[in-house]
Design an enzyme around this catalytic site. Structure first.
Site, PDB file in Angstrom:
ATOM      1  N   GLU A 199      47.594  44.764  46.448  1.00 31.31           N
ATOM      2  CA  GLU A 199      46.068  43.923  46.074  1.00 31.31           C
ATOM      3  C   GLU A 199      46.755  44.388  44.252  1.00 31.31           C
ATOM      4  O   GLU A 199      46.749  45.541  44.305  1.00 31.31           O
ATOM      5  CB  GLU A 199      44.732  44.228  46.003  1.00 31.31           C
ATOM      6  N   CYS A 215      37.946  40.478  44.057  1.00 36.63           N
ATOM      7  CA  CYS A 215      37.810  40.739  45.564  1.00 36.63           C
ATOM      8  C   CYS A 215      38.453  39.618  46.988  1.00 36.63           C
ATOM      9  O   CYS A 215      39.026  39.626  47.723  1.00 36.63           O
ATOM     10  CB  CYS A 215      37.202  41.193  46.779  1.00 36.63           C
ATOM     11  N   GLU A 265      31.707  47.464  50.711  1.00 35.09           N
ATOM     12  CA  GLU A 265      32.734  45.602  50.301  1.00 35.09           C
ATOM     13  C   GLU A 265      33.641  46.027  49.416  1.00 35.09           C
ATOM     14  O   GLU A 265      33.349  46.606  48.777  1.00 35.09           O
ATOM     15  CB  GLU A 265      31.457  44.879  50.568  1.00 35.09           C
ATOM     16  N   LEU A 266      35.015  45.724  50.191  1.00 37.64           N
ATOM     17  CA  LEU A 266      36.135  46.391  49.525  1.00 37.64           C
ATOM     18  C   LEU A 266      37.149  45.420  49.227  1.00 37.64           C
ATOM     19  O   LEU A 266      36.869  44.348  48.935  1.00 37.64           O
ATOM     20  CB  LEU A 266      36.614  47.262  50.557  1.00 37.64           C
ATOM     21  N   PHE A 308      45.472  41.894  41.816  1.00 38.61           N
ATOM     22  CA  PHE A 308      43.891  42.180  40.730  1.00 38.61           C
ATOM     23  C   PHE A 308      44.135  41.598  39.623  1.00 38.61           C
ATOM     24  O   PHE A 308      43.748  42.194  38.422  1.00 38.61           O
ATOM     25  CB  PHE A 308      43.160  43.756  40.974  1.00 38.61           C
TER      26      PHE A 308
END
Length: 490
Positions: A385, A291, A257-258, A387
């Site tokens: 991404e 995520c 799960e990335l 974050f």
């Protein structure tokens, strides 16, 4: 004196360089855990070695056989007891999440509630059906039954450290596996040692759950250990690729799960204020370190100016500070490395033509809520991404345009669509290459009872949660039974 010195779940002895393999053991090496908001010391965790992984996994695999044979009612009781432990120590656990993972208190409360739900859901699993009776030829009973994998290795992240460990640990244990948990080093207390104490207090047999913090070498050892049958990993795509390659080489079952570059879509018939509210939640919750965070806000051109103006107004009012001492909307980012990465993406985006409409600054680990506008699909901020609390706004003209924009990424985790026309939104959702779609809701949306997972660079197509837990943490065994062995013609 450490933060936990007067607490009841974690005492000083647990924070003086120990790890847990069914008993609390002093490690040869230790790591200091600090509070991101202040840099203050919270305690020391013990660092496991690759040899610790091998020794612990052998014992855990051997003990799993007895655990799987425990009466289902007694197994279920362990998880109900664990939930009671969490309820009884809720304030302490929330405090650790606020201190160690830089969660705001409301976020930490939600995380504890999710973890409790995961425990109660796990408590129901031991008494559920284990398989199916399948069609067969006359005189033969044909059964497909689910059996535990054996020993499951769980590698969990820093952002929701308690829940993202619990959602894998609890169901894996419930169906009869033993578990070896490697928490993120930055949150090994709230994402590791607390779980060890919860299940220790709940009466889980010794050695069935081990918590061994460590660096990448420990993750590699977990992927290599012959007694580990499966790896469940939640974390970055770059790390997930390494875990998948190494565990796959050793023919282990792998659940990844990335990350995600999730799209929040605002159609031109949307209620703009509601859309902004959902976009803010999707982008800025927990400093954007989720995520499912909205990595791209795609707004139809007809309402783009009004939406962006209101988004900037809302973002500029979000307070940033120490979530332990102040009532703030955002705490600090988890580390200097994460701040450096986010600032690098923002600077690169501006150099490529984007504009900082609000925010863009940092002070230590505290990052201002930021809105980038004029972001084209070729811009780094559209692709990477981040974050961090950075809203990336891109406009589109037609519904077909936004379908192409949403799918213009290697990620495939989540998307959200806001529109007054549910039919229009559903027709659009059908064409999105993601594992999760929310119509008239935020991208940050998780429920323990539902399968959660993505595709592409967001995972390997597996899901975790609800009915998917049976698929993840067990394997099928086909059994046939005849009254007598047949005579074959050879």
């Amino acid at each position: 004196m450490t933060f936990a010195a007067t607490k009841t779940l974690l005492d000083t002895v647990h924070l003086e360089g120990t790890f847990f393999d069914g008993a609390w053991k002093k490690a040869e090496q230790r790591k200091q855990i600090v509070e991101p908001a202040t840099g203050a010391k919270l305690g020391d965790i013990g660092l496991a070695s690759p040899s610790d992984i091998n020794l612990t996994s052998k014992a855990a695999r051997a003990g799993q056989v007895d655990w799987a044979s425990v009466h289902y009612e007694k197994r279920a009781e362990v998880f109900r007891s664990a939930a009671h432990v969490v309820e009884s120590n809720r304030n302490e656990i929330v405090g650790w999440l606020v201190k160690e993972s830089a969660s705001t208190r409301p976020k930490a409360e939600v995380e504890v509630a999710l973890s409790l739900k995961a425990l109660y859901e796990a408590s129901a699993m031991p008494s559920q059906a284990l398989g199916q009776v399948l069609p067969s030829q006359p005189g033969r009973l044909n059964i497909a039954r689910r059996r535990p994998i054996g020993l499951v290795g769980v590698i969990s992240p820093f952002n929701f450290p308690l829940y993202l460990a619990m959602r894998a640990v609890a169901p894996a244990l419930a169906v009869g596996n033993s578990v070896l948990l490697k928490p993120d080093l930055r949150t090994s207390i709230s994402g590791g040692l607390i779980l060890a104490r919860i299940f220790e207090e709940a009466g889980l047999p010794s050695g069935i759950l081990s918590v061994l913090p460590g660096d990448a070498a420990i993750g590699e050892a977990l992927c290599d250990a012959p007694d580990v049958g499966m790896i469940q990993f939640t974390g970055s795509t770059s790390a997930g690729r390494k875990v998948g390659a190494r565990a796959g080489h050793n023919l282990k079952k792998v659940s990844l799960e990335l990350g995600g570059k999730n799209a929040f879509v605002v159609l031109d018939d949307a209620d703009v204020e509601l859309a902004v509210n959902n976009a803010v939640w999707s982008t800025f919750l927990h400093q954007g370190q989720i995520c499912m965070s909205a990595g791209r806000i795609l707004v139809q051109a007809a309402i783009a100016d009004e939406f962006t103006r209101r988004l900037c107004e809302h973002a500029s009012k979000l307070t940033v500070g120490n979530p332990w001492t102040d009532q703030v909307a955002l705490g600090p980012l988890i580390s200097e490395a994460q701040v450096t990465h986010a600032m690098g993406v923002v600077d690169e985006a501006v150099a490529q033509g984007a504009q900082v409409a609000t925010g863009g600054g940092r002070s230590g680990l505290f990052f201002e809520p930021t809105v980038l506008t004029g972001v084209e699909p070729e811009n780094s901020a559209f692709e990477k991404e981040i974050f961090a609390p950075v809203a990336v706004v891109t406009t589109f003209v037609t519904d077909d345009d936004v379908i192409n924009l949403v799918n213009d990424t290697s990620y495939g985790l989540a998307a959200a669509i806001v529109s007054r026309s549910v039919g229009r939104a559903m027709a659009l959702a059908e064409k999105l290459n993601v594992g999760i779609v929310h119509v008239n809701d935020s991208t940050v949306n998780d429920e323990v009872i539902n399968p959660f997972g993505g595709a592409g660079a967001s995972g390997n197509g597996t899901s975790i949660g609800g009915p998917a837990n049976w698929e993840e943490f067990t394997q099928w065994q086909w059994v046939t039974v005849k009254a007598e062995a047949p005579t074959y013609p050879l």
